[in-house]
Write an enzyme that holds these catalytic residues in place. Structure first.
Site, PDB file in Angstrom:
ATOM      1  N   GLY A   1      42.631  31.993  44.559  1.00  0.00           N
ATOM      2  CA  GLY A   1      41.245  31.304  44.103  1.00  0.00           C
ATOM      3  C   GLY A   1      41.016  30.509  44.924  1.00  0.00           C
ATOM      4  O   GLY A   1      41.670  29.505  45.571  1.00  0.00           O
TER       5      GLY A   1
ATOM      6  N   ASP B   1      33.459  32.408  45.496  1.00  0.00           N
ATOM      7  CA  ASP B   1      34.246  32.192  46.533  1.00  0.00           C
ATOM      8  C   ASP B   1      33.252  31.413  47.566  1.00  0.00           C
ATOM      9  O   ASP B   1      33.826  30.931  48.712  1.00  0.00           O
ATOM     10  CB  ASP B   1      34.871  33.310  47.152  1.00  0.00           C
ATOM     11  CG  ASP B   1      36.012  33.724  46.138  1.00  0.00           C
ATOM     12  OD1 ASP B   1      35.713  34.303  45.192  1.00  0.00           O
ATOM     13  OD2 ASP B   1      37.306  33.112  46.360  1.00  0.00           O
TER      14      ASP B   1
HETATM   15  O1  MRU Z   1      41.411  37.088  45.900  1.00  0.00           O
HETATM   16  P1  MRU Z   1      41.338  36.162  44.774  1.00  0.00           P
HETATM   17  O2  MRU Z   1      42.215  36.196  43.656  1.00  0.00           O
HETATM   18  O3  MRU Z   1      41.522  34.678  45.584  1.00  0.00           O
HETATM   19  O4  MRU Z   1      39.687  35.829  44.249  1.00  0.00           O
HETATM   20  C1  MRU Z   1      39.494  34.977  43.495  1.00  0.00           C
HETATM   21  C2  MRU Z   1      38.041  34.989  42.950  1.00  0.00           C
HETATM   22  O5  MRU Z   1      37.238  35.816  43.486  1.00  0.00           O
HETATM   23  C3  MRU Z   1      37.614  33.821  41.998  1.00  0.00           C
HETATM   24  O6  MRU Z   1      36.850  34.407  40.906  1.00  0.00           O
HETATM   25  C4  MRU Z   1      37.056  32.706  42.870  1.00  0.00           C
HETATM   26  O7  MRU Z   1      37.912  32.257  43.698  1.00  0.00           O
HETATM   27  C5  MRU Z   1      36.740  31.669  41.687  1.00  0.00           C
HETATM   28  S1  MRU Z   1      37.829  30.628  41.513  1.00  0.00           S
HETATM   29  C6  MRU Z   1      37.638  29.270  40.515  1.00  0.00           C
END
Ligand code: MRU
Length: 344
Positions: A52, A238
């Site tokens: 995240g 992200d």
């Molecule tokens: O691969 P991840 O689980 O780190 O991806 C996370 C996401 O795409 C979330 O939707 C994004 O980081 C928003 S978190 C508040």
């Protein structure tokens, strides 16, 4: 966040260790893991023990704090530079990681050659970065809850909850706040292949707070739009560009296209640390490709044909024209205005 009736952060610093909830074990096992050097934090980020965007930003910041504690005086600057480069290269898409790591790096270097002071400042700066993330997410939750109508049926993708941040969450923070305001909401949780952040983590967070929800497969979204059973879509991000394009978990783009076709508002919620003013548009964002076995295997057992190759982009780009608004700690803005508004 509340887990089994107790309050937790997703990641924090305590007694010269970085502690975090092991997100790979959830929802079946709740386990806190702890690390005492930055290389362990690199592995935790790469293996997605912590994941995240804002959460890896905070983990990166704390990783730099550990690096400062472990750096010998005579190699302090070089050690921190290596730690910075290794931490920021663990995952390429979420800009929060670079922001968290660089924030601590720059603050720690200011006090050289007073190395003891630098070490104290590194921990202080990391805590400050994480605290800012919590405050930002609380503001997002409060501000964003205003756009949630009573009785709304909301679709979210991936996990943009307290686990993905340090506390509260972004998209899920808005949802959590709307639930606390007794808005009688219902959440469609798309499972989020291949790592199931929706089915495992978002569903876990919602269940912990008794927020009504159901998990749906990633490809069931269209069906529920067609049935007119989705009133609102909210996701996290992200990275957000100057022109309002965003990167988020793979599958976000198609939800946004569906929302536009069905005239359903599509909002993105993100703290300041997710904006990248050096990225003009979505094509400037580096997209992480992960191991093909994430698609082909579950718990090391092959489900897919083992001899076929697989492609595993972890994020996609949603162009600004599909986004109704970006919910920030400063207010809700049109995508094309959001980066400039958060800057001033
Ligand atoms: O691969 P991840 O689980 O780190 O991806 C996370 C996401 O795409 C979330 O939707 C994004 O980081 C928003 S978190 C508040």
């Amino acid at each position: 966040m509340q887990i089994n009736g107790q309050q937790y952060l997703s990641v924090w610093y305590e007694n010269a260790k970085v502690k975090m909830i092991d997100q790979n074990k959830l929802p079946l096992e709740f386990r806190i893991v702890e690390y005492s050097n930055y290389l362990e934090i690199c592995s935790a980020i790469r293996e997605m023990t912590v994941r995240g965007a804002p959460a890896i930003g905070a983990a990166g910041a704390y990783g730099m704090a550990l690096a400062a504690q472990n750096a010998p005086d005579e190699k302090f600057r070089a050690y921190l530079r290596t730690a910075r480069d290794e931490l920021t290269s663990t995952r390429p898409t979420a800009i929060d990681l670079c922001n968290g790591v660089n924030y601590v790096y720059e603050n720690a270097l200011k006090f050289i050659p007073d190395y003891e002071h630098s070490r104290l400042v590194a921990v202080f700066a990391a805590r400050e970065f994480a605290k800012k993330s919590v405050d930002d997410c609380y503001q997002i939750s409060k501000i964003g809850s205003e756009i949630v109508p009573k009785g709304a049926r909301i679709l979210t993708h991936c996990n943009a909850g307290a686990l993905a941040t340090v506390d509260w969450g972004t998209a899920l923070g808005v949802i959590r706040m709307a639930h606390r305001q007794h808005k009688d909401i219902f959440v469609y949780v798309s499972e989020t292949r291949p790592r199931f952040q929706g089915a495992r983590l978002t569903a876990f967070e919602l269940a912990q707070e008794d927020i009504p929800h159901s998990i749906i497969t990633d490809n069931a979204g269209g069906f529920y739009f067609w049935k007119k059973e989705i009133d609102l879509v909210i996701t996290g991000a992200d990275r957000i560009c100057l022109n309002g394009d965003i990167a988020n978990k793979i599958g976000t783009y198609e939800k946004a296209v569906l929302a536009k076709e069905h005239k359903v508002p599509f909002y993105v919620a993100a703290p300041f640390s997710t904006f990248d003013l050096s990225c003009k548009e979505g094509s400037d964002i580096p997209i992480e490709f992960r191991d093909e076995d994430e698609i082909k295997c579950i718990n090391s057992n092959y489900l897919a044909n083992p001899y076929s190759p697989a492609l595993n982009p972890s994020f996609d780009i949603t162009p600004a024209k599909f986004i109704t608004g970006i919910i920030t700690p400063k207010g809700i803005f049109k995508p094309k205005d959001a980066a400039r508004q958060v800057q001033v």
